[in-house]
Write a protein that holds these residues in place. Structure first.
Motif, PDB file in Angstrom:
ATOM      1  N   ASP A 119       0.827  -1.207   0.000  1.00 24.06           N
ATOM      2  CA  ASP A 119       0.000   0.000   0.000  1.00 24.06           C
ATOM      3  C   ASP A 119       0.859   1.254   0.000  1.00 24.06           C
ATOM      4  N   PRO A 167       0.819  -8.350   0.217  1.00 22.85           N
ATOM      5  CA  PRO A 167       1.090  -7.187   1.060  1.00 22.85           C
ATOM      6  C   PRO A 167       2.548  -6.750   1.023  1.00 22.85           C
ATOM      7  N   ASN A 181      -3.831  -8.457   2.639  1.00 22.62           N
ATOM      8  CA  ASN A 181      -4.421  -7.447   3.520  1.00 22.62           C
ATOM      9  C   ASN A 181      -5.450  -6.688   2.685  1.00 22.62           C
ATOM     10  N   SER A 183      -7.058  -4.062   3.081  1.00 22.87           N
ATOM     11  CA  SER A 183      -6.911  -2.608   3.040  1.00 22.87           C
ATOM     12  C   SER A 183      -5.745  -2.164   2.168  1.00 22.87           C
ATOM     13  N   TYR A 184      -4.914  -3.110   1.713  1.00 26.20           N
ATOM     14  CA  TYR A 184      -3.838  -2.749   0.794  1.00 26.20           C
ATOM     15  C   TYR A 184      -4.338  -2.625  -0.643  1.00 26.20           C
ATOM     16  N   ASP A 226      -8.604  -7.683   9.116  1.00 28.32           N
ATOM     17  CA  ASP A 226      -7.386  -6.950   8.762  1.00 28.32           C
ATOM     18  C   ASP A 226      -6.493  -7.791   7.846  1.00 28.32           C
ATOM     19  N   TRP A 227      -6.404  -9.088   8.133  1.00 27.49           N
ATOM     20  CA  TRP A 227      -5.537  -9.989   7.362  1.00 27.49           C
ATOM     21  C   TRP A 227      -6.347 -11.203   6.950  1.00 27.49           C
ATOM     22  N   TRP A 243      -2.579 -13.223  13.207  1.00 23.17           N
ATOM     23  CA  TRP A 243      -3.096 -11.890  13.518  1.00 23.17           C
ATOM     24  C   TRP A 243      -4.444 -12.056  14.206  1.00 23.17           C
ATOM     25  N   ASP A 250      -6.498  -1.661  10.300  1.00 15.97           N
ATOM     26  CA  ASP A 250      -6.245  -1.795   8.867  1.00 15.97           C
ATOM     27  C   ASP A 250      -7.553  -1.777   8.076  1.00 15.97           C
ATOM     28  N   ALA A 251      -8.470  -2.663   8.437  1.00 20.65           N
ATOM     29  CA  ALA A 251      -9.670  -2.884   7.625  1.00 20.65           C
ATOM     30  C   ALA A 251     -10.598  -1.675   7.573  1.00 20.65           C
TER      31      ALA A 251
END
Length: 353
Positions: A119, A167, A181, A183-184, A226-227, A243, A250-251
């Motif tokens: 990201d 990621p 991830n 959110s990446y 998140d992961w 995790w 993150d999410a």
């Protein structure tokens, strides 16, 4: 959702999203300018390092990428150049055009792990491409293009019939699964780099990423973790081991990136809004445990509330729970950055929040 509809959504994202991210010159409200000045005064050191004061005053490729993106948005070439120079000197990897993910002031060497964070690289690349367009600087465009090419070359893999975005270059590929991830998948940045480096793989990464987000729904509220572990042998997904199985720091960025890219109707936006709006919560929780449905005993920061407000308004919902901004005096780097990114996103979608 049928494959052809998914592909149309991804095509729209990579065309309309790129136009929004690259057009430059977006009107910036006075409050947003004041927020950027405050961010610089508290988190941008004179040498161009963005300070993560919530994590031992470290710096990250994420922070540098977000800082560069905000500087371009605010037409602040001086701050942009300072951050870019520091990033080149301290984070650029020797073997490619990617960047080490973390710089620690209390360690020698300050970069002990040269692995990248995808990201961060996507935002650095998109900021350079936007800056090259805004300031008519082909050197910035060339540098951003080189990073984008290496993201595509080094960080895209096949798993379970999908193209996934790693990621980082090392540590996320296993015999039975790949860890990603969600959110990446920073869709606005992906749209920008796809414009600069045309390749059908971007479309597949974008459309398969949407499929992952639709499948990665866990717990009472159907939230993304998140992961995420993506099976190599079938299309199954699960919260990744190693995790906490949480929708957390993150999410919370997933609905921001999707809404920014014009995909506010996605379920990965709808579900967080339902969670944040749940009246059984005394306050908007900072996280949810996707295994137990327990929630954080403390409130989410202002950045999360602003993401919720932005997403709700893009969906045509008026939501008092994401109320007015609180004082920024106690916000740390991460919360403040989310506030500014949400405002930047809203400005590029033609909205005031």
């Amino acid at each position: 959702m049928p494959i052809q509809i998914q592909r149309r959504a991804a095509i729209g994202l990579l065309s309309g999203g790129a136009a929004a991210m690259l057009r430059g010159g977006t009107a910036v409200a006075a409050a947003d300018t004041a927020g950027w000045m405050d961010f610089k005064s508290r988190f941008l050191l004179p040498e161009g390092r963005v300070l993560d004061n919530g994590n031992g005053n470290q710096s990250h490729s994420e922070g540098q990428g977000w800082g560069l993106s905000l500087a371009e948005h605010h037409n602040d070439r001086a701050a942009f150049d300072r951050m870019l120079l520091w990033t080149r000197r301290n984070l650029r990897r020797e073997t490619d055009n990617l960047h080490a993910w973390r710089w620690r002031p209390d360690r020698q060497p300050a970069v002990a792990d040269s692995n990248n964070a995808t990201d961060g690289d996507l935002f650095i690349a998109s900021a350079l491409l936007r800056g090259g367009r805004r300031w008519s600087d082909p050197a910035l465009t060339e540098e951003g293009t080189a990073i984008a090419r290496d993201v595509l070359r080094l960080l895209v893999r096949r798993a379970g019939g999908r193209l996934v975005l790693l990621p980082g270059a090392q540590g996320f590929e296993h015999r039975t699964h790949v860890v990603v991830n969600p959110s990446y998948y920073s869709y606005p940045a992906i749209a920008t780099v796809a414009e600069a480096v045309p390749d059908p793989a971007w479309l597949r990464v974008a459309s398969d990423g949407l499929r992952l987000l639709r499948a990665a729904r866990f717990g009472r509220w159907g939230l993304s973790p998140d992961w995420l572990a993506v099976s190599r042998t079938d299309r199954s997904v699960s919260p990744a081991q190693g995790w906490p199985a949480r929708f957390s720091y993150d999410a919370v960025r997933v609905p921001l990136w999707l809404t920014w890219a014009g995909l506010a109707d996605e379920v990965a936006v709808e579900a967080p809004l339902s969670f944040w709006s749940d009246t059984s919560h005394r306050q908007v929780p900072a996280w949810a445990d996707l295994s137990t449905d327990s929630v954080a005993p403390y409130a989410a920061g202002q950045g999360v509330l602003l993401i919720g407000r932005f997403a709700a308004r893009q969906r045509g919902i008026l939501q008092d729970r994401f109320g007015p901004d609180a004082s920024n005096e106690k916000r740390d780097y991460y919360d403040t950055a989310l506030v500014l990114l949400a405002r930047m996103a809203a400005a590029e979608r033609g909205q005031a929040i």
